[in-house]
Design a protein around this motif. Sequence first.
Motif, PDB file in Angstrom:
ATOM      1  N   ARG A 147     -13.524  -4.945   0.699  1.00  0.00           N
ATOM      2  CA  ARG A 147     -13.236  -5.150   1.845  1.00  0.00           C
ATOM      3  C   ARG A 147     -16.195  -5.885   2.312  1.00  0.00           C
ATOM      4  O   ARG A 147     -16.023  -6.851   3.465  1.00  0.00           O
ATOM      5  CB  ARG A 147     -13.706  -4.159   3.009  1.00  0.00           C
ATOM      6  CG  ARG A 147     -12.101  -3.984   2.952  1.00  0.00           C
ATOM      7  CD  ARG A 147     -12.036  -2.575   4.190  1.00  0.00           C
ATOM      8  NE  ARG A 147     -10.293  -1.594   4.194  1.00  0.00           N
ATOM      9  CZ  ARG A 147      -9.786  -2.532   4.924  1.00  0.00           C
ATOM     10  NH1 ARG A 147     -10.738  -1.964   6.290  1.00  0.00           N
ATOM     11  NH2 ARG A 147      -8.280  -1.779   5.184  1.00  0.00           N
ATOM     12  N   VAL A 179     -10.780  -0.519  -2.885  1.00  0.00           N
ATOM     13  CA  VAL A 179     -10.878  -1.410  -1.351  1.00  0.00           C
ATOM     14  C   VAL A 179     -12.153  -1.069  -0.909  1.00  0.00           C
ATOM     15  O   VAL A 179     -12.445  -3.004  -0.104  1.00  0.00           O
ATOM     16  CB  VAL A 179     -10.798   0.424  -0.294  1.00  0.00           C
ATOM     17  CG1 VAL A 179     -10.562  -0.110   1.007  1.00  0.00           C
ATOM     18  CG2 VAL A 179      -8.917   0.529  -1.102  1.00  0.00           C
ATOM     19  N   GLU A 238       0.454  -1.631  -0.249  1.00  0.00           N
ATOM     20  CA  GLU A 238      -0.092  -0.448   0.502  1.00  0.00           C
ATOM     21  C   GLU A 238       0.700   1.432   0.376  1.00  0.00           C
ATOM     22  O   GLU A 238       0.791   2.312  -0.555  1.00  0.00           O
ATOM     23  CB  GLU A 238      -0.635   0.053   1.701  1.00  0.00           C
ATOM     24  CG  GLU A 238      -2.428  -1.134   1.591  1.00  0.00           C
ATOM     25  CD  GLU A 238      -2.680  -0.872   2.739  1.00  0.00           C
ATOM     26  OE1 GLU A 238      -2.231  -0.574   3.357  1.00  0.00           O
ATOM     27  OE2 GLU A 238      -3.754  -1.597   2.116  1.00  0.00           O
ATOM     28  N   SER A 261      -9.344   3.341  -6.148  1.00  0.00           N
ATOM     29  CA  SER A 261      -8.747   2.787  -5.074  1.00  0.00           C
ATOM     30  C   SER A 261      -9.768   2.872  -4.227  1.00  0.00           C
ATOM     31  O   SER A 261      -9.716   1.803  -3.457  1.00  0.00           O
ATOM     32  CB  SER A 261      -6.736   3.819  -4.862  1.00  0.00           C
ATOM     33  OG  SER A 261      -7.917   4.824  -4.802  1.00  0.00           O
TER      34      SER A 261
END
Length: 77
Positions: free
Chosen positions: A65, A61, A22, A57
């Motif tokens: 998740r 994410v 990251e 991005s």
Amino acid sequence: MSRRRHAAGVHTPAPHRLTGTETAVIIVIVLTSAALAWGGMDPSTVLQMLAGVILISVGSVVTLRCGRRVPLVLPRI
């Protein structure tokens, strides 16, 4: 006397820390945008590209998740 006021059995999650990959991605994005701006590209274009990268991005994410919580059910053939 201790000033801590934790209820017994309450577990607070540890804060998320960036992993090496990251951190590397963030550094590459910042260096690329700085090189484009220094190379003469219009600043508004660089900012639009950064905004696009940030949106992609964040979407990735959120998808990853939320995707962990829902099991993927594949049809049997």
